[in-house]
Scaffold this motif. Structure first.
Motif, short mmCIF file in Angstrom:
data_model
loop_
_atom_site.label_atom_id
_atom_site.label_comp_id
_atom_site.label_asym_id
_atom_site.label_seq_id
_atom_site.Cartn_x
_atom_site.Cartn_y
_atom_site.Cartn_z
N GLN A 126 39.80 -6.63 81.96
CA GLN A 126 39.59 -6.08 83.26
C GLN A 126 41.36 -5.40 83.72
OE1 GLN A 126 38.79 -8.69 86.30
NE2 GLN A 126 38.91 -7.03 88.08
N PHE A 127 42.38 -6.22 83.22
CA PHE A 127 43.52 -5.80 83.71
C PHE A 127 44.44 -4.88 82.42
CE2 PHE A 127 43.30 -9.38 86.33
CZ PHE A 127 43.62 -8.64 87.95
N GLU A 128 43.63 -4.85 81.47
CA GLU A 128 44.28 -4.46 80.13
C GLU A 128 45.68 -4.74 79.84
OE1 GLU A 128 44.09 -0.28 80.96
OE2 GLU A 128 41.86 -0.18 80.83
N SER A 129 45.77 -6.05 79.98
CA SER A 129 47.01 -6.69 79.72
C SER A 129 46.98 -8.28 79.24
CB SER A 129 47.89 -6.72 81.18
OG SER A 129 49.02 -7.53 80.90
N PHE A 130 47.82 -8.65 78.54
CA PHE A 130 47.45 -10.12 78.18
C PHE A 130 48.30 -10.86 79.18
CE2 PHE A 130 46.01 -8.40 74.12
CZ PHE A 130 44.68 -8.79 73.85
N ARG A 131 49.50 -10.35 79.58
CA ARG A 131 50.12 -11.15 80.60
C ARG A 131 49.61 -11.49 82.00
NH1 ARG A 131 54.88 -8.71 83.89
NH2 ARG A 131 53.15 -6.99 83.84
N TYR A 181 39.75 -15.77 80.48
CA TYR A 181 41.06 -15.19 80.30
C TYR A 181 40.81 -13.79 79.44
CZ TYR A 181 45.49 -14.29 78.11
OH TYR A 181 46.59 -13.44 77.49
N LEU A 182 39.74 -13.88 78.55
CA LEU A 182 39.53 -12.34 77.95
C LEU A 182 38.84 -11.67 78.94
CD1 LEU A 182 38.09 -13.88 74.58
CD2 LEU A 182 40.35 -12.91 75.10
N VAL A 183 37.96 -12.10 79.62
CA VAL A 183 37.49 -10.98 80.65
C VAL A 183 38.57 -10.52 81.63
CG1 VAL A 183 35.94 -10.89 82.66
CG2 VAL A 183 35.11 -11.85 80.61
#
Length: 135
Positions: free
Chosen positions: A77-82, A71-73
């Motif tokens: 990568q997506f610069e988003s937590f959603r 999840y953190l990687v």
């Protein structure tokens, strides 16, 4: 006298009958030892039995840590937590029916099956990324 773990020891060897999981066979041995052995005597394992007893109980923690790491990687990568949550929630639950029915998982949850399941989570996450990138 033989020694094991720097203690006096008696070695008992056996073969697990076909179709009986190793965990169930070890439980039978532990119950018989509890009923038979005097106070102060213990049972310890070597080989695959030891691996199952020592590492088998740590699987859930390892699985959760691997899911958090993935999840953190993905969040980096997506610069988003959603977005990583959507990818993981949409793809990872679908791997469990197939993983739990595989022959290596049905017999025993040994370390190789655990590593394979964690690798499968990463592979399914990658597949979810590719599906989201195409849409």
């Amino acid at each position: 006298m033989k020694k094991f773990q720097q203690l006096n020891a008696v070695r008992i060897q056996g073969v697990v009958p076909p179709g009986v999981p190793l965990d169930q066979a070890l439980r039978v041995l532990e119950d018989a030892a509890k009923a038979t052995l005097p106070q102060g005597f213990t049972v310890d394992y070597a080989g695959e039995s030891r691996q199952l007893r020592v590492e088998g109980s740590k699987f859930l923690g390892t699985f959760l840590l691997s899911a958090i790491l993935i999840y953190l990687v993905l969040a980096a990568q997506f610069e988003s937590f959603r977005d990583p949550f959507i990818i993981l929630a949409g793809s990872v639950p679908w791997l469990f029916p197939g993983a739990c029915c595989s022959p290596s998982w049905a017999d025993d949850a040994h370390i190789y099956s655990q590593v394979g399941l964690i690798t499968l989570v990463g592979l399914i996450s990658k597949n979810g990324i590719l599906i989201c990138a195409v849409c």
